[in-house]
Design an enzyme around this catalytic site. Sequence first.
Site, PDB file in Angstrom:
ATOM      1  N   HIS A   9      32.451  54.617  44.733  1.00 38.47           N
ATOM      2  CA  HIS A   9      33.155  53.819  43.514  1.00 38.47           C
ATOM      3  C   HIS A   9      32.193  55.024  42.431  1.00 38.47           C
ATOM      4  O   HIS A   9      32.038  55.153  42.097  1.00 38.47           O
ATOM      5  CB  HIS A   9      32.758  52.698  42.937  1.00 38.47           C
ATOM      6  CG  HIS A   9      32.590  51.445  43.371  1.00 38.47           C
ATOM      7  ND1 HIS A   9      32.235  50.057  42.699  1.00 38.47           N
ATOM      8  CD2 HIS A   9      33.515  51.066  44.318  1.00 38.47           C
ATOM      9  CE1 HIS A   9      32.978  48.914  43.628  1.00 38.47           C
ATOM     10  NE2 HIS A   9      33.805  50.000  44.353  1.00 38.47           N
ATOM     11  N   GLU A  63      41.477  44.544  36.233  1.00 41.28           N
ATOM     12  CA  GLU A  63      42.306  45.188  35.363  1.00 41.28           C
ATOM     13  C   GLU A  63      43.391  46.422  34.545  1.00 41.28           C
ATOM     14  O   GLU A  63      42.555  46.812  35.580  1.00 41.28           O
ATOM     15  CB  GLU A  63      40.420  45.055  33.987  1.00 41.28           C
ATOM     16  CG  GLU A  63      39.630  43.304  34.429  1.00 41.28           C
ATOM     17  CD  GLU A  63      38.909  43.941  33.654  1.00 41.28           C
ATOM     18  OE1 GLU A  63      38.660  44.664  32.739  1.00 41.28           O
ATOM     19  OE2 GLU A  63      37.680  43.034  33.710  1.00 41.28           O
ATOM     20  N   TYR A 100      34.019  46.681  28.240  1.00 41.05           N
ATOM     21  CA  TYR A 100      34.303  46.673  28.909  1.00 41.05           C
ATOM     22  C   TYR A 100      34.480  45.585  30.158  1.00 41.05           C
ATOM     23  O   TYR A 100      35.107  44.720  30.560  1.00 41.05           O
ATOM     24  CB  TYR A 100      36.354  46.960  29.650  1.00 41.05           C
ATOM     25  CG  TYR A 100      36.852  47.928  28.143  1.00 41.05           C
ATOM     26  CD1 TYR A 100      38.247  47.828  28.222  1.00 41.05           C
ATOM     27  CD2 TYR A 100      36.680  49.602  27.748  1.00 41.05           C
ATOM     28  CE1 TYR A 100      39.188  47.730  26.962  1.00 41.05           C
ATOM     29  CE2 TYR A 100      37.177  49.306  25.837  1.00 41.05           C
ATOM     30  CZ  TYR A 100      38.415  48.852  25.970  1.00 41.05           C
ATOM     31  OH  TYR A 100      39.014  49.076  25.166  1.00 41.05           O
ATOM     32  N   TYR A 109      32.642  39.857  46.856  1.00 38.16           N
ATOM     33  CA  TYR A 109      33.011  40.676  48.317  1.00 38.16           C
ATOM     34  C   TYR A 109      32.652  38.915  49.265  1.00 38.16           C
ATOM     35  O   TYR A 109      33.420  38.212  50.184  1.00 38.16           O
ATOM     36  CB  TYR A 109      33.365  41.612  49.455  1.00 38.16           C
ATOM     37  CG  TYR A 109      33.884  42.559  48.410  1.00 38.16           C
ATOM     38  CD1 TYR A 109      34.953  42.110  48.826  1.00 38.16           C
ATOM     39  CD2 TYR A 109      32.720  43.685  47.582  1.00 38.16           C
ATOM     40  CE1 TYR A 109      35.749  43.592  47.643  1.00 38.16           C
ATOM     41  CE2 TYR A 109      33.325  44.149  46.943  1.00 38.16           C
ATOM     42  CZ  TYR A 109      35.143  44.300  47.338  1.00 38.16           C
ATOM     43  OH  TYR A 109      35.845  45.445  45.882  1.00 38.16           O
TER      44      TYR A 109
END
Lengths: 157, 364
Positions: free
Chosen positions: B142, B235, B245, B256
């Site tokens: 990430h 998104e 957000y 997961y």
Amino acid sequence: MKLMTVLRIVFLYLLAVLVATLLGSLVQTQFNLAALQAMDVPVDLATRAQSSLHDLLTFTPIFVVMVAATLLLALPLAEALGRIFKPWRWLLYFLGGFVGIWAAFTLANTLLPMPTFIAATRETSGLLSMMAAVGLGSALFGRLTKPKARRGLRVLG
Amino acid sequence: MNRFTLVGAALALCAGPVAAAGYQIETVAEGLSNPWSLAFLPDGGMLVTERAGHLRLIGADGTLRAEPVAGVPEAFVNSQAGLMDVALAPDFAESGELFLSYSCGTLEANHTCLAAATFNGTALENTHEIFRVQPAKRGSAHYGGRIAFLPDNTLLLTLGDGFDYREQAQNTGNHLGSIVRLNRDGSAPADNPFVAQQGTLPELYSIGHRNVQGIVVDGEGRVFSHEHGPRGGDELNLIRAGHNYGWPKITYGVDYNGSQISPYTELPGLEQPLTYWVPSIAPSGMALYQGDLFPEWQGNLLISALAGREVRRVVLDGDTVSAQESLFTELGQRFRDVRSGPDGAVYLLTDSPAGKVLRVVPAN
């Protein structure tokens, strides 16, 4: 070994897996909700119950596999050690599940793409709580399979 | 140019009917190691990043140069970490300046980093780091890593939450899980939205993101970005300066392992996506199609997808999504990026150790 004895052990194994899985699921939900509350997200009792139920339905199908595999290996080992170190039988059973699920978490984190498979185990407190949940399931098996004390005429002492 | 042809017909689905388009697909280059991003040079050539840490040049003649471009900053390469985006400065034709995003550091302590350099036609010169996400994180997941320029020539850099640090996406005291806006020297513009707030980092532009790997700025200055959700909950967002957000306070996805990340999909003060995808398509790159070869795609968002093995065409009606279409599914490829080329063609990068640059043109 008699058939009924085998069936009893299998039943108690499944019971231990069930207890450990349910406890573990409930524990991880509370840690996830606590992380949200720390960010000022409101979590009332109804929301907590809904989240806990959600995870009991959606988290347990994966977690039960981890617990079942862990206890399948840990329980015989605890039994063997318990016969040698009889006074610590309950502790050995607890540690069997406690350490075993830690090994399962470590294996999952190593093999799967994501760094940490179960978010609640990111922090030490969550990890130890999840380990304790499985330890309790394991200890329950040890308690229910404990050989009965031999009865007889005490001729000495 | 090594050419082969596939003729495809697009399949309309999802939010509404859209016109099908015939196309053929040509291979521009192949044998690339997990190509991540593509930039078109003014002379007709291209620069392609490989996640393994190399910048490759495809000449104006369409030939992939054998040797990587020299002068690239050293990237930390592991799992999702490595060299990511390449973006040419708006005045590249005069300045030769470009920007590279990459992960830097070690497995135990790494960051998303941004470097500026000057491309002299064959190599990078004066390569220097201009921004580094703070704080360092552990693990190799990430990073975000996409770059886009705003009309005022400042740049946006998308970031990720570092996976294990998801709550930090709500913390304005660090960069994790945010989009940052920077001057071209890496400094924070004085009019950034969080500048005046005590205890916040001045580079922040928006917060509450999970892993943003697609961003475009349209002709009106609107900023669209997409981000990977967990299991479900990818998104598409319209980014507004200073807005939150929501990740991980709200999400349409679950973890997961099946557990709930948040019981909420909306809360006051948190932005809703323009659209979201359950199950995940794993959006990895995005382009605003502005070419002439596919008039029916004009002004649409093209979103490359890894897990979805498609390019999702998103039709906008103002600020709402009016239709979607899955493209190039017949290739069965994980797509890492999609670009609208200066020639009007659509360019695709396939995610593979033997990745390709593909060019999509009309069938006729």
